[in-house]
Design a protein around this motif. Structure first.
Motif, short mmCIF file in Angstrom:
data_model
loop_
_atom_site.label_atom_id
_atom_site.label_comp_id
_atom_site.label_asym_id
_atom_site.label_seq_id
_atom_site.Cartn_x
_atom_site.Cartn_y
_atom_site.Cartn_z
N GLY A 37 -2.51 9.64 -5.25
CA GLY A 37 -3.18 8.71 -4.82
C GLY A 37 -2.42 7.26 -4.25
O GLY A 37 -2.53 6.75 -3.59
N TYR A 38 -1.03 7.16 -5.00
CA TYR A 38 -0.18 6.17 -4.64
C TYR A 38 0.31 6.54 -3.08
O TYR A 38 0.58 5.63 -2.54
N LEU A 56 -5.12 2.93 -8.99
CA LEU A 56 -3.84 3.04 -8.36
C LEU A 56 -2.77 2.00 -8.53
O LEU A 56 -2.05 1.81 -7.45
N LEU A 57 -3.04 1.41 -9.51
CA LEU A 57 -2.06 0.14 -9.66
C LEU A 57 -0.66 0.62 -10.22
O LEU A 57 -0.69 1.66 -10.90
N LEU A 58 0.26 0.19 -9.71
CA LEU A 58 1.76 0.58 -10.06
C LEU A 58 1.84 -0.04 -11.35
O LEU A 58 1.84 -1.25 -11.34
N PRO A 59 2.31 0.98 -12.54
CA PRO A 59 2.42 0.48 -13.74
C PRO A 59 3.61 -0.27 -13.98
O PRO A 59 3.77 -1.01 -14.88
N TRP A 60 4.48 -0.19 -13.21
CA TRP A 60 5.80 -0.87 -13.46
C TRP A 60 5.94 -2.14 -12.74
O TRP A 60 6.85 -2.96 -12.71
N ALA A 61 4.96 -2.54 -11.98
CA ALA A 61 4.89 -3.91 -11.02
C ALA A 61 3.70 -4.82 -11.73
O ALA A 61 2.89 -4.45 -12.20
N LYS A 112 1.24 -10.51 -15.68
CA LYS A 112 1.12 -9.03 -16.46
C LYS A 112 1.45 -7.88 -15.69
O LYS A 112 1.26 -7.85 -14.58
N LYS A 113 1.55 -6.88 -16.66
CA LYS A 113 1.68 -5.54 -16.24
C LYS A 113 0.10 -4.91 -16.22
O LYS A 113 -0.56 -5.13 -17.23
N PRO A 114 -0.11 -3.85 -15.31
CA PRO A 114 -1.69 -3.53 -15.33
C PRO A 114 -1.92 -2.93 -16.77
O PRO A 114 -3.07 -3.14 -17.00
N VAL A 167 -7.78 -6.65 -9.74
CA VAL A 167 -6.57 -6.50 -9.06
C VAL A 167 -6.62 -5.63 -7.71
O VAL A 167 -5.99 -5.87 -6.80
N ALA A 168 -7.03 -4.32 -8.10
CA ALA A 168 -7.30 -3.52 -6.89
C ALA A 168 -8.13 -3.83 -5.67
O ALA A 168 -7.71 -3.67 -4.64
N LEU A 169 -9.14 -4.77 -6.01
CA LEU A 169 -10.12 -5.45 -4.99
C LEU A 169 -9.08 -6.38 -4.29
O LEU A 169 -9.05 -6.43 -3.02
#
Ligand SMILES: Nc1ncnc2c1ncn2[C@@H]1O[C@H](COP(=O)(O)OP(=O)(O)OP(=O)(O)O)[C@@H](O)[C@H]1O
Ligand SMILES: [Mg+2]
Lengths: 244, 242
Positions: A143-144, B84-89, B126-128, B139-141
Motif C-alpha cells: 500500500g505504501y 496507509l499512514l507511515l508509523p514513523w512519521a 503526534k505519531k499515527p 489525516v489520510a484525507l
C-alpha cells in the motif's frame, strides 16, 4: 524487565554447580567450584580486564564493519535486480560453508593481531545483518508503494523515504543478532592464534591446567556478551517502535 | 488545482484468461461524485487501480481517457480503506508526504488550512499510533487533499469507521473535495445514497446505473429519498447474490 528471576536462576545454577563439585569430589583442575572460580577471577582481575578490553575492541570493530557492509549489501541487493541475480546465490552458498573453518586461514592472511579476529567477527555477522535488512527492504507494505506511485515519487526517494524507514525494525533485529554472534567470532579467532583477548586467555589457562582461571575468563565473556546484547537492544529499540 | 476533467473507462478485463468483467463503460462526470457498488471480488478495486495506473492482477483491454484529453494517472490522488499512514512519521509529515517524495517543499499555508479544516491542529506532532481510527482517517484525507489533484479515487475509505464517525467523515470529504472529480468504491448502499451524484452497481456482466436522489450531497441520512435509494440499492445487491 524484572531483575529477580535471572538473579534467582543464577543463584540456583551456582548452588547446583557447587553441589556437583562437592558430591562427586571431582578434582579442581577438572571442575573447580564457583568459589574457586570467583577467587581466580579476583586474583587475576587486572589480567582479565586487559584481555577483556582486547576482545571488546575486536567485537565492536567487527560489529561496526560487519553492520556497515551488511547495510550496504542489502541496499545494493534491494535496488538492483542484477545484483540480486549475481550476489544472492554466492551469499547463500557462503552461508553453507562453515565459516569457523576459515579461522586458521584468516590468521595466516592477517596475522596474529586484531585484524584476523575482527575479520572473523565480520564474516559471522555479515550475513544475518544483510539478510535481515534485505528482507525488510523487500517487504515494504505494498500500500505504501502504491501511494508513493500515485504521488509520482522517484525510486530513490521511495527507497530513502519509505523502504528504508519501513525496514529499520528488521535492521534492528539483524544488529541484535550481530551482538550475539560477534563475540563468538572474535573468540574463535583468538582460539586459533592469539596472545591477547579472553579467548587466548582461556586457551592459555587450559594449557596450564588453570581451569579456575579458564572458567573465570569464560564467565567474563558471557557477561560481556549479555551486556553487549542489552546495549544493542536498547540502541535498536527506537528503530523498532512502530506498530505492525 | 487545475479544472477537474470527466473520465471515461471503456473495456474489459481478464485474470489469467478468465473474464473478470465484460466490456463496460464507466463515466465519471467532471467535478462530481460517482459511487461504485458491487459484490465482493467483482472488480471494483481493479477498476479504481486501472484508473490510477497501479498494478492489478488483471489484463485490461480498453481505454481510459479524460474529457480534456490530458493524461489521467498523474492527476489523481488515492485513498484506500487502510489509511496507509507511515508509523514513523508525525501527522504533519504524513500529510506532506507527497511533496517530500517529489523533492519539493510542501505548501505551508495549505498545510495549516488542512490541519484546521480536518481538526488536526492539536495532533500535528503526534505519531499515527497515538490517534483514534477516525483521526487517522482525517489525516489520510488531509494527505489526499494536500496533493491538490483534480481527480480523487477512494476505495472504501471509511468502511472501518463506526457509524457516526463515518457520517462525519462523509460530510467533511464532500465539503473539502468540492469541485473535484471523485470516484468512490463502497460496500455501503447508505453511503452511496448519501454521496453519489451518480451510482453504479457492478456485476461480472454489466454496470447498472441507479438514479440517485435529486437533492444535493451530502444528503441527510434520514431523508426519505436517501432511504428509498439506499433500500433500492440494497435490494439490487441482494438480488445479485441470489
Ligand atoms: N493481484 C492480483 N492477482 C490476481 N488476482 C487478483 C489480484 N487482485 C485481485 N485479484 C482478483 O480479481 C478479482 C477482483 O478483485 P477486486 O479487488 O477488484 O475486487 P473488489 O470488487 O474490489 O472486491 P472487494 O469488494 O472484496 O474489495 C478477485 O477475484 C480477486 O481475486
Ligand atoms: Mg476492493
Amino acid at each position: 524487565m524484572k531483575v529477580w528471576p535471572p538473579f534467582a536462576a543464577t543463584i540456583f545454577a551456582l548452588v547446583v554447580w557447587q553441589s556437583i563439585v562437592t558430591a562427586t569430589g571431582v578434582q579442581k583442575f577438572i571442575l573447580p567450584g564457583p568459589a574457586l572460580v570467583a577467587e581466580a577471577w579476583w586474583t587475576n582481575r587486572l589480567v582479565i580486564a586487559e584481555h577483556t578490553l582486547v576482545t571488546l575492541q575486536e567485537i565492536l570493530l567487527g560489529m561496526a564493519i560487519g553492520t556497515t557492509l551488511g547495510i550496504a549489501t542489502a541496499l545494493q541487493l534491494a535496488t538492483s535486480k542484477t545484483a540480486r541475480t549475481l550476489i544472492q546465490p554466492i551469499l547463500v552458498f557462503t552461508q553453507a560453508l562453515p565459516v569457523f573453518a576459515l579461522a586458521p586461514i584468516l590468521t595466516l592472511w592477517l596475522g596474529f593481531g586484531l585484524w584476523s579476529k575482527i575479520a572473523m567477527a565480520v564474516l559471522i555477522i555479515y550475513f544475518p545483518v544483510t539478510s535481515a535488512f534485505f528482507d525488510g527492504l523487500m517487504r515494504t507494505p505494498p500500500g505504501y508503494l502504491d501511494l508513493a506511485k500515485t504521488m509520482q515519487a522517484s525510486p530513490s526517494r521511495i527507497l530513502w523515504q519509505i523502504r528504508v524507514p519501513a525496514a529499520l525494525p528488521n535492521l534492528g533485529a539483524g544488529v541484535r543478532l550481530a551482538a550475539v554472534y560477534a563475540p563468538i567470532g572474535a573468540v574463535i579467532g583468538e582460539w586459533v592464534g592469539a596472545s591477547r583477548g579472553l579467548g587466548a586467555l582461556m586457551i592459555m589457562s587450559n594449557g596450564r591446567a588453570k581451569t579456575d582461571l579458564m572458567f573465570a575468563a569464560m564467565l567474563t565473556l558471557g557477561v560481556l556478551s549479555v551486556l553487549l546484547y542489552l546495549a544493542a537492544a536498547k540502541l535498536t529499540r527506537r528503530l523498532g517502535d512502530r506498530e505492525t | 488545482m487545475s479544472m477537474a476533467p470527466g473520465i471515461t473507462l471503456k473495456g474489459s478485463a481478464t485474470i489469467e484468461g478468465r473474464q473478470l468483467f465484460a466490456p463496460l463503460s464507466l463515466t465519471l462526470d467532471a467535478g462530481r461524485w460517482t459511487c461504485l457498488l458491487g459484490g465482493s471480488g467483482v472488480g471494483k478495486t481493479t477498476v479504481l487501480r486501472l484508473l490510477a495506473d497501479l498494478p492489478t492482477g488483471a489484463a485490461f483491454d480498453g481505454t481510459i481517457a479524460a474529457t480534456d484529453e490530458l493524461p489521467v494517472a498523474e492527476r489523481i490522488a488515492y485513498m484506500a480503506q487502510s489509511d496507509l499512514l507511515l508509523p514513523w512519521a508525525s501527522v504533519e509529515k504524513n500529510i506532506t508526504l507527497g511533496a517530500r517524495l517529489r523533492g519539493q517543499t510542501g505548501d505551508a499555508a495549505r498545510l495549516e488550512h488542512l490541519l484546521d479544516r480536518c481538526g488536526l491542529q492539536d495532533h500535528r506532532h503526534k505519531k499515527p499510533t497515538e490517534l483514534s481510527g477516525g483521526q487517522r482517517q482525517r489525516v489520510a484525507l488531509a494527505r489526499t487533499l494536500m496533493e491538490d489533484k483534480p481527480i480523487i479515487l477512494l476505495d472504501e475509505p471509511f468502511s472501518a469507521l463506526d457509524a457516526q464517525t463515518r457520517a462525519a467523515m462523509q460530510d467533511l470529504a464532500v465539503e473539502l473535495l468540492e469541485g473535484r472529480t471523485v470516484m468512490m468504491v463502497t460496500h455501503d448502499p447508505g453511503e452511496a445514497a448519501r454521496l453519489g451524484h451518480a451510482i453504479h452497481v457492478m456485476t461480472a456482466t454489466q454496470l447498472q446505473a441507479v438514479t440517485p436522489p435529486q437533492s444535493s450531497v451530502p444528503r441527510a441520512v434520514e431523508a426519505l429519498d436517501t432511504l428509498t435509494c439506499q433500500s433500492a440499492l440494497l435490494k439490487l445487491l441482494m438480488e445479485q447474490v441470489a
